[in-house]
Design a protein around this motif. Structure first.
Motif, PDB file in Angstrom:
ATOM      1  N   ASN A 645       0.826  -1.209   0.000  1.00  0.00           N
ATOM      2  CA  ASN A 645       0.000   0.000   0.000  1.00  0.00           C
ATOM      3  C   ASN A 645       0.857   1.255   0.000  1.00  0.00           C
ATOM      4  N   GLU A 646       0.234   2.354  -0.408  1.00  0.00           N
ATOM      5  CA  GLU A 646       0.905   3.647  -0.442  1.00  0.00           C
ATOM      6  C   GLU A 646       0.645   4.383   0.872  1.00  0.00           C
ATOM      7  N   CYS A 647       1.491   5.366   1.140  1.00  0.00           N
ATOM      8  CA  CYS A 647       1.272   6.241   2.299  1.00  0.00           C
ATOM      9  C   CYS A 647       1.883   7.602   2.010  1.00  0.00           C
ATOM     10  N   GLU A 648       1.071   8.649   2.095  1.00  0.00           N
ATOM     11  CA  GLU A 648       1.543  10.009   1.864  1.00  0.00           C
ATOM     12  C   GLU A 648       1.175  10.852   3.080  1.00  0.00           C
ATOM     13  N   LEU A 649       2.185  11.163   3.878  1.00  0.00           N
ATOM     14  CA  LEU A 649       1.963  11.932   5.099  1.00  0.00           C
ATOM     15  C   LEU A 649       2.685  13.269   5.100  1.00  0.00           C
ATOM     16  N   GLY A 650       3.643  13.432   4.215  1.00  0.00           N
ATOM     17  CA  GLY A 650       4.572  14.544   4.370  1.00  0.00           C
ATOM     18  C   GLY A 650       4.258  15.749   3.524  1.00  0.00           C
ATOM     19  N   ALA A 651       5.164  16.706   3.646  1.00  0.00           N
ATOM     20  CA  ALA A 651       5.100  17.948   2.885  1.00  0.00           C
ATOM     21  C   ALA A 651       6.518  18.416   2.658  1.00  0.00           C
ATOM     22  N   THR A 652       6.723  19.217   1.640  1.00  0.00           N
ATOM     23  CA  THR A 652       8.054  19.740   1.336  1.00  0.00           C
ATOM     24  C   THR A 652       8.120  21.220   1.679  1.00  0.00           C
ATOM     25  N   GLY A 653       9.342  21.680   1.852  1.00  0.00           N
ATOM     26  CA  GLY A 653       9.542  23.094   2.139  1.00  0.00           C
ATOM     27  C   GLY A 653       9.736  23.360   3.617  1.00  0.00           C
ATOM     28  N   ASP A 654      10.510  24.388   3.931  1.00  0.00           N
ATOM     29  CA  ASP A 654      10.750  24.766   5.319  1.00  0.00           C
ATOM     30  C   ASP A 654       9.448  25.226   5.972  1.00  0.00           C
ATOM     31  N   GLY A 655       9.236  24.776   7.189  1.00  0.00           N
ATOM     32  CA  GLY A 655       8.041  25.170   7.917  1.00  0.00           C
ATOM     33  C   GLY A 655       6.788  24.429   7.526  1.00  0.00           C
ATOM     34  N   ALA A 656       6.894  23.475   6.608  1.00  0.00           N
ATOM     35  CA  ALA A 656       5.713  22.724   6.196  1.00  0.00           C
ATOM     36  C   ALA A 656       5.252  21.804   7.323  1.00  0.00           C
ATOM     37  N   SER A 657       3.954  21.517   7.322  1.00  0.00           N
ATOM     38  CA  SER A 657       3.375  20.653   8.348  1.00  0.00           C
ATOM     39  C   SER A 657       2.955  19.323   7.750  1.00  0.00           C
ATOM     40  N   GLY A 658       2.992  18.283   8.570  1.00  0.00           N
ATOM     41  CA  GLY A 658       2.669  16.953   8.088  1.00  0.00           C
ATOM     42  C   GLY A 658       1.181  16.738   7.911  1.00  0.00           C
ATOM     43  N   ARG A 659       0.870  15.699   7.166  1.00  0.00           N
ATOM     44  CA  ARG A 659      -0.514  15.320   6.939  1.00  0.00           C
ATOM     45  C   ARG A 659      -0.981  14.334   8.017  1.00  0.00           C
ATOM     46  N   ILE A 660      -2.308  14.214   8.125  1.00  0.00           N
ATOM     47  CA  ILE A 660      -2.914  13.189   8.963  1.00  0.00           C
ATOM     48  C   ILE A 660      -3.791  12.325   8.072  1.00  0.00           C
ATOM     49  N   LEU A 661      -3.523  11.016   8.062  1.00  0.00           N
ATOM     50  CA  LEU A 661      -4.390  10.088   7.350  1.00  0.00           C
ATOM     51  C   LEU A 661      -5.400   9.522   8.329  1.00  0.00           C
ATOM     52  N   LEU A 662      -6.676   9.712   8.025  1.00  0.00           N
ATOM     53  CA  LEU A 662      -7.753   9.173   8.845  1.00  0.00           C
ATOM     54  C   LEU A 662      -8.193   7.855   8.214  1.00  0.00           C
ATOM     55  N   VAL A 663      -7.839   6.745   8.871  1.00  0.00           N
ATOM     56  CA  VAL A 663      -8.019   5.417   8.283  1.00  0.00           C
ATOM     57  C   VAL A 663      -9.279   4.777   8.852  1.00  0.00           C
ATOM     58  N   TYR A 674      -1.450  -1.738   8.609  1.00  0.00           N
ATOM     59  CA  TYR A 674      -1.066  -0.586   7.795  1.00  0.00           C
ATOM     60  C   TYR A 674      -0.409   0.493   8.654  1.00  0.00           C
ATOM     61  N   LEU A 675      -0.992   0.750   9.825  1.00  0.00           N
ATOM     62  CA  LEU A 675      -0.401   1.749  10.709  1.00  0.00           C
ATOM     63  C   LEU A 675       0.995   1.330  11.145  1.00  0.00           C
ATOM     64  N   ARG A 676       1.115   0.093  11.614  1.00  0.00           N
ATOM     65  CA  ARG A 676       2.407  -0.367  12.128  1.00  0.00           C
ATOM     66  C   ARG A 676       3.470  -0.408  11.040  1.00  0.00           C
ATOM     67  N   GLN A 677       3.090  -0.826   9.839  1.00  0.00           N
ATOM     68  CA  GLN A 677       4.116  -0.985   8.807  1.00  0.00           C
ATOM     69  C   GLN A 677       4.773   0.343   8.470  1.00  0.00           C
ATOM     70  N   ASN A 678       4.017   1.434   8.521  1.00  0.00           N
ATOM     71  CA  ASN A 678       4.618   2.738   8.220  1.00  0.00           C
ATOM     72  C   ASN A 678       5.511   3.210   9.362  1.00  0.00           C
ATOM     73  N   ALA A 679       5.128   2.898  10.593  1.00  0.00           N
ATOM     74  CA  ALA A 679       6.012   3.217  11.711  1.00  0.00           C
ATOM     75  C   ALA A 679       7.308   2.416  11.606  1.00  0.00           C
ATOM     76  N   LEU A 680       7.207   1.131  11.249  1.00  0.00           N
ATOM     77  CA  LEU A 680       8.403   0.294  11.135  1.00  0.00           C
ATOM     78  C   LEU A 680       9.277   0.721   9.972  1.00  0.00           C
ATOM     79  N   ILE A 681       8.679   1.229   8.914  1.00  0.00           N
ATOM     80  CA  ILE A 681       9.475   1.737   7.798  1.00  0.00           C
ATOM     81  C   ILE A 681      10.332   2.911   8.264  1.00  0.00           C
ATOM     82  N   ALA A 682       9.765   3.788   9.095  1.00  0.00           N
ATOM     83  CA  ALA A 682      10.548   4.911   9.626  1.00  0.00           C
ATOM     84  C   ALA A 682      11.687   4.413  10.502  1.00  0.00           C
ATOM     85  N   VAL A 683      11.411   3.422  11.352  1.00  0.00           N
ATOM     86  CA  VAL A 683      12.450   2.872  12.230  1.00  0.00           C
ATOM     87  C   VAL A 683      13.560   2.225  11.411  1.00  0.00           C
TER      88      VAL A 683
END
Length: 914
Positions: A645-663, A674-683
C-alpha cells in the motif's frame, strides 16, 4: 507486573524462632566453627544469596536455602540445628554452578560466591577443629556477569546507573551511565524527566542502580513498579558528583577527562556511581572498560516503552524474540553483529550524515554479490572476541577464550585480504581497523595452543606438545610412570597368582591394588603380607598398597602438579600478549560487527526486494508499495502474497506541516497492520537499513509514538480505557512537528459520544497544535467529515467487498471513507451463533434509522474549528519572596558540603536587611 528486586526480601539467616530481616544476626547459643564462619560471611553480604563452598558443592542455609529451593526447584533439606531449630539447607554441584547461577540471576537475585581459599589438609595442620579459610571472591549480579554460559550472545548485558542534577528551580536533568562489562562498552547520556522512561526502554538494562531520591520520587513510582529488570538501590553518597570525576580519573589512569569529552554533572555522577558499584562487586578484578563516550542530546529517535511494545521491535507482546521485528531482520552470523543490530534497531539515528554512511555501505554490498557472500562465509568462523577479551582481562578466561582470540585474529586477517582499497566510508573504516591488527599474535597463539582444549585452565592439557621443552619432559615423566604402573600390575598379579588383580586410583586412597576377597585373604598371610599392606575391605574385594606403589604415586603427583604449573605460566604469557593488543583487538572486533550488520542487511534487502530510502530535510513521508516486514515474511512462508500500500503523510519546504491520514474500515481489514508498517518503515530507515517498499522518501523523525491495541493494567487499577488515555496523553504532550504519531481506535473504550468527542479533539490537537505526521485509525466514520475543514486531514479506507452475504477483505488502502464497519460480518466469521448474528442484523437496521452522520456534519459547520482554543496567557506572576524561593529550590540530599556552605552564604545575602 514488576520483576523481582535485586535486593530480595529474604531471611537469609534466621538464628531464632522469630523471622528477622536479612543479614541481622543474633546468636543465642554458640554455633559450630563452620556455622560461625558462615554467619560471619553472610552478615557481611546480607543482600545476596551466599554460595558457600563445601568440597564439590555450593551449599546454602537458612533463608537463602528456602529462596534457592523455590527458585531452582531443588530439594530443601535440613542439616544440624541452630538455637534448637533445624537449619534449612540445599546445595548445587560446583560443576553445574553456572547453570544454577543463570536461573537465579534471571530471577533477579544477587549471589555472593564464597570459595575455599586453602586446601583442607592445610586447615587440619592448625588443629582438628580448624575450619578451612573461606571468603567471598565475587558478587554476581544481573548487570555484572561475564561467563559465557550466563550471557545471551545476541543481547548486550547492560548495567545502567541513573543520577540527577537540578536544571532549574522546577526541573532536573537525568544522567545515565550504561556499562557492559562483558564487552567493555561505556556510554553516557542525559535526558529530562519525561524522557527517562524512553531512555531506559531503549537501553533495556539488566540492572539499574538508583539513588534513594530517584527511587522514592513519586513521579517515577510507576516506572520502577513496572520495571521487569533488577533494581539496585544505592545510597545517595554513591552519586556524589564531586568525587565522581576523581573516581573516573583513577579508574582510567588519567589526569583529566577532557580527552574523553565534556560531560554534564548528572552524567559524571552516574558514571562515578557505576564505577564504584563495579569495583565493589568485582572484588579487585578490573573490567577492561573503554573510556566513556558521550551521546549527544537528540542523537537517536525517541521511542517510549509503550510504543516499543506496541510495535514489537525487539520482543513480542508475549515477551518472546520470535515474531518481533528484530527476529525478522536478523541475518547476522556473529554474536557481536547480532548485538550491534539490536542496538541500532533500539536507537535509530537522527543524524542525516551518519545515516547516509550506513546506507552507502548497504548499497555497496548489494552491488558486490560475490564479495558479500565470501565475507559472510568468512564471518561465520568469527567467535565472540569482545567477551572472550573481557574474561581474559578479568582473569576469568580459559584456554577456549584464547582460542576465540586466535580464531578471531585469523578471521580478521582473511577479511583484511578480502576487502578492496576503494569502498564507502563505513567499509573503509572497518578495513583499516582489520589491517591494523598485528598477525604475529595469531602465530604466537597457534604455536602454543593444542587442538583439543579443556574448559578450565586448571585442568591442563591445553599447551601444544613441542611448545615448551620443560613441559614436554614433565609430561614424559608422567607418561613413563603410567607404563611403570602397568609393569607393576603385571608383576603383582604373577606374585599373587591372580589374573584379575588391578591397580586403581581414587581421591581417598590414591593408587591401590584391588583383588577378589578370596585372594585378599591369602595376601594378608605370610609371605605375601611382607610386601602387600592391607588398606580396605569391600564387599567381595580387598584393597592393598605397597611401598613401591606409594613412591610412584608421589612421583606421578609431583609431575602432574608441575605440568599444570608450567601450563599456567604459559597461559599467563599468552594472556599478557593478548591484552597488550587490547586496543587493536577491540577495534577489529567492532569492525567485524559492523561488516556483519551491513552485509546481513544487504542480504535481507536483496532477498525481500527492499529499497534504499531517500532521506530529506523536510517533514516528508512518501511511501509507494509499502509492506509490513514481519507480516510479509509470515504471509510469504504460507505461500501467499502480501498486499502492498501507499502512504503520503509529508510535505516539502521549510516550515511545512505533516498530513494526517484518517483510516477507516472494518476489523480484520488490516488497519493496524497498515499503521504499524509505516512506523516500522521509519524505524528501519533511521537505523540504517533499507525498507520494505517500492519507493520511500522520508524526512527524519525525532520521536515516534504508537498507540495501537488494547490492554488493561489491573494491578495498578487501570482499565483498558484508562491505559489508552494515559498513553494518548503522553503522545499529545510530547510529540513535536517532526514526530510520527500512530493512533488506533482512540475513544472506543467508553460511551459512543464520549469516545467520539475525545477522538475529535485529539485530531484537532494534532492538526492545529502539533502539526506532525500522523495516522489515525478509527471506527467513528463521522470523523471523516472533518476533512472538509481541515486541509491536512485526508480520509482513506480499507477496501472490502461482499460475496454471497460474506465480507471479503482486500487489504488495499484507497482514498475515501468507509460507509460501515462490517462488524456483524466479522462476528459471523468468528463463529457467533446464527441466531445471535440474525438478531444483531435486526437491531442494526433499527439503529441505523437514527443517522448520526447528519448531526456531526452540522457540527462541523457550527463549531469554530479554526478558532482552536489558543493556549491561555500565563497569569501574572505573583510577587515571590527571593529568600523563600531560593530556600525552596535547595535539595540538601543532593548537595556536597561545599555546595551547602555556598548555599548558606547565598541565603544570607538574600536577607531583606542585606
Amino acid at each position: 507486573m514488576s520483576g523481582p528486586s535485586v535486593f530480595p526480601d529474604q531471611d537469609a539467616y534466621d538464628p531464632g524462632p522469630a523471622r528477622r530481616a536479612a543479614g541481622e544476626v543474633r546468636v543465642e547459643h554458640k554455633p559450630t566453627p563452620s556455622m560461625a564462619q558462615y554467619i560471619e560471611i553472610k552478615t557481611a553480604n546480607p543482600d545476596s544469596l551466599l554460595f558457600y563452598r563445601m568440597g564439590d558443592f555450593y551449599e546454602l542455609f537458612f533463608g537463602d536455602a528456602e529462596i534457592a529451593s523455590r527458585t531452582l526447584g531443588i530439594v530443601l533439606t535440613r542439616r544440624g540445628k541452630h538455637n534448637g531449630e533445624d537449619i534449612p539447607m540445599c546445595g548445587v554441584p560446583v560443576v553445574r554452578a553456572d547453570e544454577y547461577l543463570q536461573r537465579l540471576i534471571a530471577a533477579g537475585h544477587r549471589v555472593a560466591v564464597c570459595e575455599q581459599l586453602e586446601d583442607p589438609a592445610e586447615a587440619r595442620k592448625r588443629g582438628s577443629k580448624s575450619v578451612v579459610r573461606r571468603d567471598v571472591t565475587r558478587l554476581v549480579t544481573p548487570g555484572t556477569i561475564t561467563e559465557e554460559a550466563l550471557l545471551d550472545p545476541a543481547r548486550a548485558n547492560l548495567l545502567v546507573s541513573v543520577a540527577r542534577a537540578r536544571r532549574d528551580e522546577a526541573a532536573h536533568l537525568y544522567g545515565l551511565a550504561a556499562v557492559d562489562i562483558s564487552t567493555g562498552s561505556f556510554t553516557l547520556t542525559e535526558c529530562d524527566g519525561p524522557g527517562l522512561a524512553a531512555a531506559l526502554a531503549r537501553l533495556d538494562p539488566s540492572e539499574i542502580l538508583l539513588p534513594d531520591v530517584i527511587r522514592d520520587d513519586p513521579d517515577f513510582a510507576g516506572l520502577w513498579r513496572d520495571w521487569s529488570g533488577a533494581l539496585a538501590p544505592v545510597a545517595r553518597e554513591g552519586f556524589d558528583s564531586a568525587s565522581a570525576e576523581e573516581r573516573l580519573k583513577t579508574f582510567f589512569g588519567v589526569a583529566t577527562l577532557e580527552a574523553f569529552g565534556r560531560f554534564s554533572r548528572a552524567e559524571l555522577s552516574a558514571a562515578g556511581a557505576v564505577i564504584a558499584y563495579i569495583e565493589r562487586t568485582q572484588l579487585g578484578a578490573r573490567p577492561p572498560l573503554r573510556p566513556p563516550r558521550g551521546e549527544g542530546a537528540g542523537a537517536v529517535m525517541q521511542i517510549d516503552a509503550a510504543t516499543r511494545a506496541n510495535l514489537e521491535l525487539t520482543r513480542t507482546l508475549a515477551g518472546e524474540r520470535a515474531g518481533s521485528l528484530l527476529a525478522a531482520i536478523d541475518r547476522t552470523v556473529t554474536p557481536a553483529g547480532s548485538r550491534l543490530l539490536a542496538e541500532r534497531l533500539a536507537g535509530p539515528l537522527t543524524d542525516a550524515a551518519a545515516l547516509a554512511a550506513r546506507h552507502d555501505a548497504l548499497a555497496w554490498f548489494c552491488d558486490a554479490d560475490s564479495l558479500r557472500e565470501a565475507l559472510r562465509r568468512t564471518l561465520k568462523r568469527a567467535p565472540d572476541m569482545p567477551r572472550a577479551l573481557a574474561r581474559l582481562a578479568m582473569d576469568r578466561g580459559g584456554p577456549r577464550d584464547l582460542a576465540a582470540i586466535l580464531e578471531g585474529a585469523r578471521t580478521v586477517a582473511s577479511l583484511a585480504a578480502l576487502l578492496p582499497a576503494e569502498a564507502p566510508e563505513e567499509i573503509a573504516r572497518a578495513a583499516s581497523a582489520l589491517a591494523a591488527l598485528d598477525p604475529a599474535l595469531a602465530v604466537t597463539l597457534a604455536d602454543a595452543l593444542a587442538d583439543d582444549l579443556p574448559l578450565q585452565k586448571r585442568d591442563g592439557g591445553f599447551v601444544r606438545p613441542g611448545h615448551d621443552a620443560d613441559l614436554d619432559q614433565t609430561r614424559a615423566l608422567k607418561d613413563d610412570s603410567r607404563a611403570v604402573i602397568a609393569g607393576l600390575q603385571q608383576d603383582y598379579a604373577a606374585e599373587a597368582d591372580c589374573r584379575t588383580l588391578r591397580i586403581k586410583y581414587n581421591n581417598v586412597l590414591g593408587y591401590f591394588i584391588e583383588v577378589p576377597q578370596a585372594v585378599g585373604e591369602r595376601m594378608v598371610q605370610p609371605p605375601l603380607n611382607a610386601r602387600f599392606v592391607h588398606r580396605q575391605t569391600m564387599a567381595g574385594a580387598m584393597r592393598f598398597s605397597t611401598r613401591a606403589l606409594s613412591e610412584l604415586e608421589a612421583k606421578i603427583a609431583s609431575a602432574g602438579e608441575r605440568a599444570v604449573g608450567i601450563e599456567l605460566q604459559v597461559f599467563a604469557r599468552l594472556s599478557a600478549a593478548v591484552l597488550a593488543a587490547d586496543a587493536a583487538l577491540r577495534a577489529a572486533a567492532d569492525a567485524l560487527a559492523a561488516l556483519d550488520v551491513a552485509a546481513a542487511l544487504a542480504d535481507l534487502a536483496l532477498d525481500r526486494g527492499w529499497v534504499r530510502p531517500e532521506m530529506t530535510p523536510y517533514p516528508e513521508f512518501h511511501v509507494e508499495g509499502g509492506r509490513h516486514p514481519v507480516v510479509e515474511a509470515a504471509v510469504k512462508a504460507r505461500g501467499q502474497t502480501f498486499i502492498a500500500n501507499e502512504c503520503e503523510l509529508g510535505a516539502t519546504g521549510d516550515g511545512a506541516s505533516g498530513r494526517i491520514l484518517l483510516v477507516t474500515g472494518p476489523n480484520m481489514a488490516g488497519k493496524s497492520t497498515y499503521l504499524r508498517q509505516n512506523a516500522l518503515i521509519a524505524v528501519l530507515a533511521q537505523m540504517g537499513a533499507f525498507v520494505p517498499a517500492r519507493l520511500a522518501r522520508l524526512g527524519l523523525v525525532d520521536r515516534l509514538f504508537s498507540r495501537v491495541g488494547a490492554a488493561d493494567d489491573l494491578a495498578r487499577g487501570r482499565s483498558t480505557f484508562m491505559v489508552e488515555m494515559v498513553e494518548t496523553a503522553a503522545i499529545l504532550n510530547q510529540a513535536t512537528a517532526k514526530s510520527l504519531v500512530i493512533l488506533d481506535e482512540i475513544g472506543r473504550g467508553t460511551a459512543t459520544y464520549d469516545g467520539l468527542s475525545i477522538a475529535w479533539a485529539t485530531i484537532e490537537h494534532l492538526h492545529e497544535r502539533t502539526r506532525c505526521r500522523a495516522l489515525f485509525a478509527t471506527h467513528f466514520h463521522e470523523l471523516t467529515v472533518l476533512a472538509k475543514r481541515m486541509p491536512r486531514l485526508h480520509p482513506v479506507t480499507m477496501r472490502v467487498t461482499e460475496y454471497k452475504g460474506d465480507v471479503v477483505f482486500l487489504h488495499e488502502v484507497v482514498p475515501g471513507a468507509a460507509d460501515r464497519s462490517y462488524g456483524i460480518q466479522v462476528a459471523k466469521l468468528a463463529g457467533l451463533p446464527a441466531s445471535v448474528v440474525a438478531r444483531a442484523e435486526t437491531v442494526l437496521k433499527e439503529l441505523e434509522k437514527t443517522d448520526r452522520a447528519a448531526p456531526v456534519a452540522r457540527l462541523v459547520d457550527d463549531l469554530p474549528l479554526f478558532a482552536f482554543p489558543a493556549a491561555a496567557p500565563p497569569p501574572a506572576a505573583p510577587r515571590v519572596d527571593p529568600l523563600r524561593a531560593a530556600l525552596h529550590a535547595l535539595n540538601p540530599d543532593e548537595m556536597t558540603p561545599r555546595e551547602a556552605l555556598d548555599a548558606l552564604y547565598r541565603l544570607k545575602a538574600l536577607r531583606p536587611e542585606a
